[in-house]
Enzyme design. Sequence first.
Site, PDB file in Angstrom:
ATOM      1  CG  HIS A 144      -2.314  -1.062   1.091  1.00 50.40           C
ATOM      2  ND1 HIS A 144      -3.101  -0.549   0.198  1.00 50.40           N
ATOM      3  CD2 HIS A 144      -2.513  -1.973   1.619  1.00 50.40           C
ATOM      4  CE1 HIS A 144      -4.051  -1.350   0.184  1.00 50.40           C
ATOM      5  NE2 HIS A 144      -3.928  -2.225   1.140  1.00 50.40           N
ATOM      6  CG  ASP A 174      -2.188   4.846  -3.471  1.00 47.02           C
ATOM      7  OD1 ASP A 174      -1.330   4.068  -3.521  1.00 47.02           O
ATOM      8  OD2 ASP A 174      -3.237   4.653  -2.396  1.00 47.02           O
TER       9      ASP A 174
END
Length: 401
Positions: A144, A174
Amino acid sequence: MTAVTHAPNPGDAGEDDGPLHGLRVVELAGIGPGPYAAMLLADMGAEVVRIERPGPAASSLPVAVDVLRRGRESVVVDTRQDDGVRAVLGLVTGADVLLEGYRPGVTERMGLGPEDCWAVNPRLVYGRMTGWGQEGPLSHSAGHDIGYIALTGALHAIGPADGGPVPPLNLVGDFGGGSLFLVAGVLAAVWEAGRSGRGQVVDAAIVDGAASLTGMMHSMLAAGLWRDERGANMLDGGQPWYATYATSDNRWMAVGALEPKFYAELMGRLGLEADEAERADRSRWPALRARIAGAFASRTQEEWRAEFDGTDSCVAPVLPFAEAPQDPHLVARGTFVDVAGVAQPAPAPRFTRSGSRTPRAPEPAMSAERAVHLLTRWGVESAADLVAGGAVQGAASSAVP
């Protein structure tokens, strides 16, 4: 061969259709950076079709409030069936770009890898969004945002000097290191395909993009202008004139008075002396920080805002998400919009002539009839049979729009 074969005549595009009007994109549904990249392309005028798989949706958010799904249609396709794969390849035949965010090798096993797609459309740009990239020891590992920016050094630099690293939401990894680099890479590859007639893979790894974002810090480190520690540098809160300060009502002001003239303006409005010798002496920074903090703590955020608005002090109030859409400057610019009752960022950047597409609310996966209509419009053969056989799925509806 042109990059975008579906673009209408230049005069056909409306003022708010966006500069990517005519670009067709197939998005294999995922979460986070992939959908955000697809949203940006849709905001700029691309026609994006999102392919969902049967069962629970990729995103756990209710569709009506999922901003990252705005501006495009969704169709459910069972890619475990050969006819489902055929349906996606049919869409690919008429597309300019495909976006996917699976682990390396997954789309190949599905029969939808780059070679499969190029067999039906050799000029397709194949955008791959991953955390670790397509190669390397970690390429097949789960991950992540926090892990990706940890490895690149970005996370190490963010946080207080007397505390641990602080995750900057998932903005640096991200969305900054992932989505934006995917969009830039895809558009570059579309441009190149227009000259070569050949597509290629865009390997957008978040670790690569996040590392790229730290380029200036590496320059400063090499020049001896950056300490490889938190809270000790120009842009990490180490300097008292580039930091945040609490106000008397327990809110915050952000200060970024880097240049001497802006610093002098800041200190004057705080009622403090601006001493450049004090700025140059690190040993005096704790006392300087305490004086600045004491000044800010004497008034409310709104009072300080009134004091600094429109000045060259480089000071701004720290607003929570819920209040940002009401900020007068952002209201004047239309930085936020309301879409079906959901406040959200407006399309960015802005274009003076072609405009951007007006955001429309995300919709659930389309009905069976609409799916037939979409597939047919994109040139997929035997669309009705694909729906009737269950490879393409949708709720029943009485009419095709």
